[in-house]
Design a protein around this motif. Sequence first.
Motif, PDB file in Angstrom:
ATOM      1  N   UNK A  88       0.869  -1.082  -0.088  1.00 30.89           N
ATOM      2  CA  UNK A  88      -0.129   0.076  -0.055  1.00 30.89           C
ATOM      3  C   UNK A  88       0.920   1.372   0.089  1.00 30.89           C
ATOM      4  N   UNK A  89       0.860   2.346  -0.977  1.00 33.03           N
ATOM      5  CA  UNK A  89       1.554   3.262  -1.087  1.00 33.03           C
ATOM      6  C   UNK A  89       1.122   4.107  -0.067  1.00 33.03           C
ATOM      7  N   UNK A  90       2.106   4.828   0.784  1.00 42.24           N
ATOM      8  CA  UNK A  90       1.630   5.544   1.978  1.00 42.24           C
ATOM      9  C   UNK A  90       2.086   7.214   1.699  1.00 42.24           C
ATOM     10  N   UNK A  91       3.223   7.205   1.024  1.00 44.75           N
ATOM     11  CA  UNK A  91       3.382   8.503   0.580  1.00 44.75           C
ATOM     12  C   UNK A  91       4.249   8.615  -0.840  1.00 44.75           C
ATOM     13  N   UNK A  92       4.117   9.478  -1.560  1.00 45.35           N
ATOM     14  CA  UNK A  92       4.470   9.822  -2.874  1.00 45.35           C
ATOM     15  C   UNK A  92       4.928  11.004  -3.165  1.00 45.35           C
ATOM     16  N   UNK A  93       6.141  11.057  -4.174  1.00 49.10           N
ATOM     17  CA  UNK A  93       6.632  12.351  -4.753  1.00 49.10           C
ATOM     18  C   UNK A  93       5.557  13.047  -5.482  1.00 49.10           C
ATOM     19  N   UNK A  94       5.881  14.165  -6.047  1.00 49.06           N
ATOM     20  CA  UNK A  94       4.808  14.992  -6.840  1.00 49.06           C
ATOM     21  C   UNK A  94       4.561  14.130  -8.098  1.00 49.06           C
ATOM     22  N   UNK A  95       5.610  13.331  -8.646  1.00 49.33           N
ATOM     23  CA  UNK A  95       5.558  12.769  -9.847  1.00 49.33           C
ATOM     24  C   UNK A  95       4.911  11.025  -9.611  1.00 49.33           C
ATOM     25  N   UNK A  96       4.653  10.723  -8.634  1.00 50.38           N
ATOM     26  CA  UNK A  96       4.079   9.517  -8.267  1.00 50.38           C
ATOM     27  C   UNK A  96       5.171   8.343  -7.692  1.00 50.38           C
ATOM     28  N   UNK A  97       6.495   8.768  -7.556  1.00 48.70           N
ATOM     29  CA  UNK A  97       7.442   7.809  -7.321  1.00 48.70           C
ATOM     30  C   UNK A  97       7.088   7.631  -5.730  1.00 48.70           C
ATOM     31  N   UNK A  98       7.050   5.978  -5.239  1.00 51.75           N
ATOM     32  CA  UNK A  98       7.257   5.991  -3.917  1.00 51.75           C
ATOM     33  C   UNK A  98       8.012   6.608  -2.896  1.00 51.75           C
ATOM     34  N   UNK A  99       7.480   7.065  -1.703  1.00 45.03           N
ATOM     35  CA  UNK A  99       8.487   7.418  -0.844  1.00 45.03           C
ATOM     36  C   UNK A  99       8.577   6.642   0.351  1.00 45.03           C
ATOM     37  N   UNK A 100       7.251   5.829   0.436  1.00 48.00           N
ATOM     38  CA  UNK A 100       7.144   4.953   1.591  1.00 48.00           C
ATOM     39  C   UNK A 100       5.840   3.942   1.334  1.00 48.00           C
ATOM     40  N   UNK A 101       6.023   2.625   1.597  1.00 48.54           N
ATOM     41  CA  UNK A 101       5.095   1.584   1.268  1.00 48.54           C
ATOM     42  C   UNK A 101       4.970   0.741   2.560  1.00 48.54           C
ATOM     43  N   UNK A 102       3.762   0.293   2.890  1.00 48.26           N
ATOM     44  CA  UNK A 102       3.306  -0.620   3.804  1.00 48.26           C
ATOM     45  C   UNK A 102       3.336  -2.188   3.122  1.00 48.26           C
ATOM     46  N   UNK A 103       4.197  -3.001   3.220  1.00 51.11           N
ATOM     47  CA  UNK A 103       4.037  -4.334   2.937  1.00 51.11           C
ATOM     48  C   UNK A 103       3.127  -5.074   3.768  1.00 51.11           C
ATOM     49  N   UNK A 104       2.285  -5.976   3.192  1.00 50.00           N
ATOM     50  CA  UNK A 104       1.131  -6.406   3.870  1.00 50.00           C
ATOM     51  C   UNK A 104       1.367  -8.145   3.891  1.00 50.00           C
ATOM     52  N   UNK A 105       1.393  -8.678   5.111  1.00 48.74           N
ATOM     53  CA  UNK A 105       1.583 -10.040   5.266  1.00 48.74           C
ATOM     54  C   UNK A 105       0.565 -10.471   5.871  1.00 48.74           C
ATOM     55  N   UNK A 106       0.362 -12.079   5.549  1.00 49.84           N
ATOM     56  CA  UNK A 106      -0.572 -12.852   6.246  1.00 49.84           C
ATOM     57  C   UNK A 106       0.030 -14.112   6.798  1.00 49.84           C
ATOM     58  N   UNK A 107      -0.760 -14.764   7.976  1.00 46.93           N
ATOM     59  CA  UNK A 107      -0.458 -15.919   8.416  1.00 46.93           C
ATOM     60  C   UNK A 107      -1.411 -16.561   9.045  1.00 46.93           C
ATOM     61  N   UNK A 108      -1.661 -17.664   8.910  1.00 46.32           N
ATOM     62  CA  UNK A 108      -2.833 -18.735   9.334  1.00 46.32           C
ATOM     63  C   UNK A 108      -2.358 -18.735  10.885  1.00 46.32           C
ATOM     64  N   UNK A 109      -3.481 -18.698  11.654  1.00 44.65           N
ATOM     65  CA  UNK A 109      -3.208 -18.722  13.265  1.00 44.65           C
ATOM     66  C   UNK A 109      -4.519 -19.570  13.778  1.00 44.65           C
ATOM     67  N   UNK A 110      -4.349 -20.122  14.846  1.00 45.43           N
ATOM     68  CA  UNK A 110      -5.427 -20.700  15.527  1.00 45.43           C
ATOM     69  C   UNK A 110      -6.321 -19.672  16.321  1.00 45.43           C
TER      70      UNK A 110
END
Length: 65
Positions: A40-62
């Motif tokens: 998920x892009x969190x912050x971008x430059x004025x021309x759309x280049x990413x400055x920060x992204x959140x990587x999303x991870x999942x795991x099966x849990x009981x």
Amino acid sequence: MKKYEYERVRYEGVLTSKPETHREVIDRRAAEGWRYVDSISIHETNNGAPIAVDLVFEKDVKESE
């Protein structure tokens, strides 16, 4: 049941990132049993280049965790 965690990767410039790159984060999390889902892009430059992204991870849990 699925559990989700998010890890932020900040980029210093258009082609470089801080010491742990998105690939290193994904590889580390995979070794811990997490599956990369999306980013998920969190912050971008004025021309759309990413400055920060959140990587999303999942795991099966009981249900009790």
